[in-house]
Design an enzyme around this catalytic site. Structure first.
Site, mmCIF file in Angstrom:
data_model
loop_
_atom_site.group_PDB
_atom_site.id
_atom_site.type_symbol
_atom_site.label_atom_id
_atom_site.label_comp_id
_atom_site.label_asym_id
_atom_site.label_seq_id
_atom_site.Cartn_x
_atom_site.Cartn_y
_atom_site.Cartn_z
ATOM 1 C CD GLN A 96 -1.127 -0.173 3.735
ATOM 2 O OE1 GLN A 96 -1.405 0.800 4.429
ATOM 3 N NE2 GLN A 96 -1.638 -1.395 3.962
ATOM 4 C CG HIS A 98 -0.675 5.899 3.374
ATOM 5 N ND1 HIS A 98 -1.764 5.064 3.448
ATOM 6 C CD2 HIS A 98 0.287 5.322 4.161
ATOM 7 C CE1 HIS A 98 -1.497 4.052 4.244
ATOM 8 N NE2 HIS A 98 -0.264 4.175 4.679
ATOM 9 C CD GLU A 133 1.834 4.210 7.670
ATOM 10 O OE1 GLU A 133 0.612 4.483 7.729
ATOM 11 O OE2 GLU A 133 2.253 3.099 7.320
ATOM 12 C CG HIS A 273 4.293 1.140 3.413
ATOM 13 N ND1 HIS A 273 3.718 2.244 2.807
ATOM 14 C CD2 HIS A 273 3.515 0.887 4.499
ATOM 15 C CE1 HIS A 273 2.666 2.636 3.491
ATOM 16 N NE2 HIS A 273 2.510 1.822 4.526
ATOM 17 N NE ARG A 292 -6.398 -2.163 1.553
ATOM 18 C CZ ARG A 292 -7.360 -1.301 1.865
ATOM 19 N NH1 ARG A 292 -8.031 -0.696 0.900
ATOM 20 N NH2 ARG A 292 -7.650 -1.042 3.125
#
Length: 419
Positions: A96, A98, A133, A273, A292
């Site tokens: 996935q 972001h 993140e 990642h 994804r």
């Protein structure tokens, strides 16, 4: 300060033992437990104990953002901008990435215009925020993260000695840059299923041959002359979990990373990642936007994924803990530097029998215990938290001190603002 009870999330890739053991519950758990959320995310806000009754952190922050968030409230529209988690992966998560803040805003508005329901499995953008993140390992933590230097990927493909990979290796060798990675990734991720099902078995046979050489090791470590043992093992493991999935090929292009306890991994927008296994503390901007690329039965939108991916080769994005130098006596604290404005994370190693240590830069923030028992002090108030337990510290809460009792303890402190 108030006790904060995390929201337990169950996903198929979670563990029946890790979170239960950490929190002192019976093992094994009835279902795989994947994440424990501490935040005010609308999907599953944590619960505060206030005056003897339970209230969601989302409700408390929304009712009085100025009091709870203080000066940062206007910058984040009166919302807590981060989500803190304990993550326990027994099996690989999906491949996935972001979106950036601009990509998220445009994508969210586009799907709203086309009236894609927010709860639709076909929805890519569930909010208008980006999602940088950071995960910090509590035990050995394994992941795929960012595109590997193309020259090393060419060496990997050649080392597998698979005739069907020769043309792909030469394609990347002729253009060992982000454009070459984009071309190869796009080719693999869009292969017709019939071609994929012919190619994958050949690749897996190559991995088996590579690992069967007498120089390979039993523990997954790279031995002299064998640079890609971990990569070959991971490819076989992913193929077993997700047979016939193009993400297995795509994983060959990514850095294979092992974090030791205390090390962090930061993922910025666009970095492809997949977390493979392990337990860690994760903090992110409070978003649920995920594009994804495979290793999942869920919705995969390849055109949209290609729009958000960053194909620049990524050096190993490991974040080493930096001692803060704060005067904590026998205890110690460490910061994890990232460029994210939504969050900052520190780790405290509280020594046994030490005096209470001041905790700087707290509210608005969340304190999370991951080992031992922590006694939090504010004036005459006291709150004790054990592993898996947390406390909400509002902007109005000041002069917080932390102390380990009954032995050493570990405490993570999440607050607003990059370090």
């Amino acid at each position: 300060m108030h006790e904060l009870v995390g929201a337990l999330r169950s996903y198929a890739w979670g563990s029946r033992t890790a979170l239960a053991q950490l929190c002192g519950r019976p093992v094994p758990s009835a279902h795989p437990e994947a994440e424990l959320w501490f935040g005010a995310h609308p999907a599953d806000p944590a619960q505060l104990s206030v005056d003897g009754r339970s209230r969601s952190l989302l409700e408390v922050v929304s009712a009085d953002p100025r009091h709870e968030l203080g000066a940062v409230a206007p910058a984040f529209d009166g919302r807590l901008p981060f989500l803190l988690k304990i993550l326990a992966a027994e099996e690989p998560l999906s491949l996935q990435a972001h979106p950036s803040a601009d990509q998220a805003r445009v994508g969210f508005e586009r799907e709203n215009r086309t009236r894609v329901p927010l709860d639709s499995p076909m929805r890519n953008y569930r909010d208008d925020s980006h999602k940088p993140e950071l995960v910090v390992a509590l035990e050995r933590f394994e992941a795929l993260a960012g595109f590997r230097d193309p020259r090393r990927t060419v060496a990997l493909l050649r080392a597998l000695a698979v005739p069907e990979l020769v043309n792909y290796a030469e394609l990347l060798a002729a253009q060992p840059d982000s454009a070459g990675l984009r071309t190869l990734f796009t080719t693999w991720i869009t292969l017709p299923q019939a071609l994929l099902e012919r190619l994958l078995p050949q690749v897996l046979d190559g991995c088996v041959r590579y690992l069967s050489d007498k120089n390979s090791t039993d523990n997954g470590e790279t031995s002299p002359g064998k640079e890609f043992v971990a990569e070959a093992r991971t490819t076989l493991e992913l193929a077993e979990a997700y047979p016939g999935d193009a993400g297995v090929l795509a994983a060959l292009l990514l850095n294979r990373i092992t974090l030791e306890p205390g090390q962090g991994l930061f993922m910025a927008a666009g970095n492809l990642h997949a977390y493979l296994r392990g337990v860690g503390v994760e903090i992110m901007a409070s978003s649920d936007n995920v594009l994804r690329g495979g290793l999942t039965p869920k919705h995969v939108d390849v055109p949209e994924l290609l729009r958000v991916l960053d194909f620049e080769p990524l050096e190993l994005p490991i974040v080493e803990p930096e001692p803060t130098g704060d005067p904590l006596g026998e205890s110690a604290s460490f910061r994890y530097r990232t460029p994210a404005p939504e969050f900052a994370l520190r780790r405290f190693e509280l020594a046994a029998d030490a005096e209470p240590a001041p905790v700087p830069r707290t509210g608005p923030g969340i304190m999370l215990c991951t080992a031992g028992t922590v006694r939090l002090l504010q004036g005459t108030d006291e709150l004790r938290i054990t592993p898996g337990g947390a406390a909400w510290i509002s902007a109005a809460d000041t002069d917080i001190r932390a102390q380990a009792i009954d032995g050493a303890a570990q405490l993570f402190c999440a607050c607003v603002g990059g370090e």
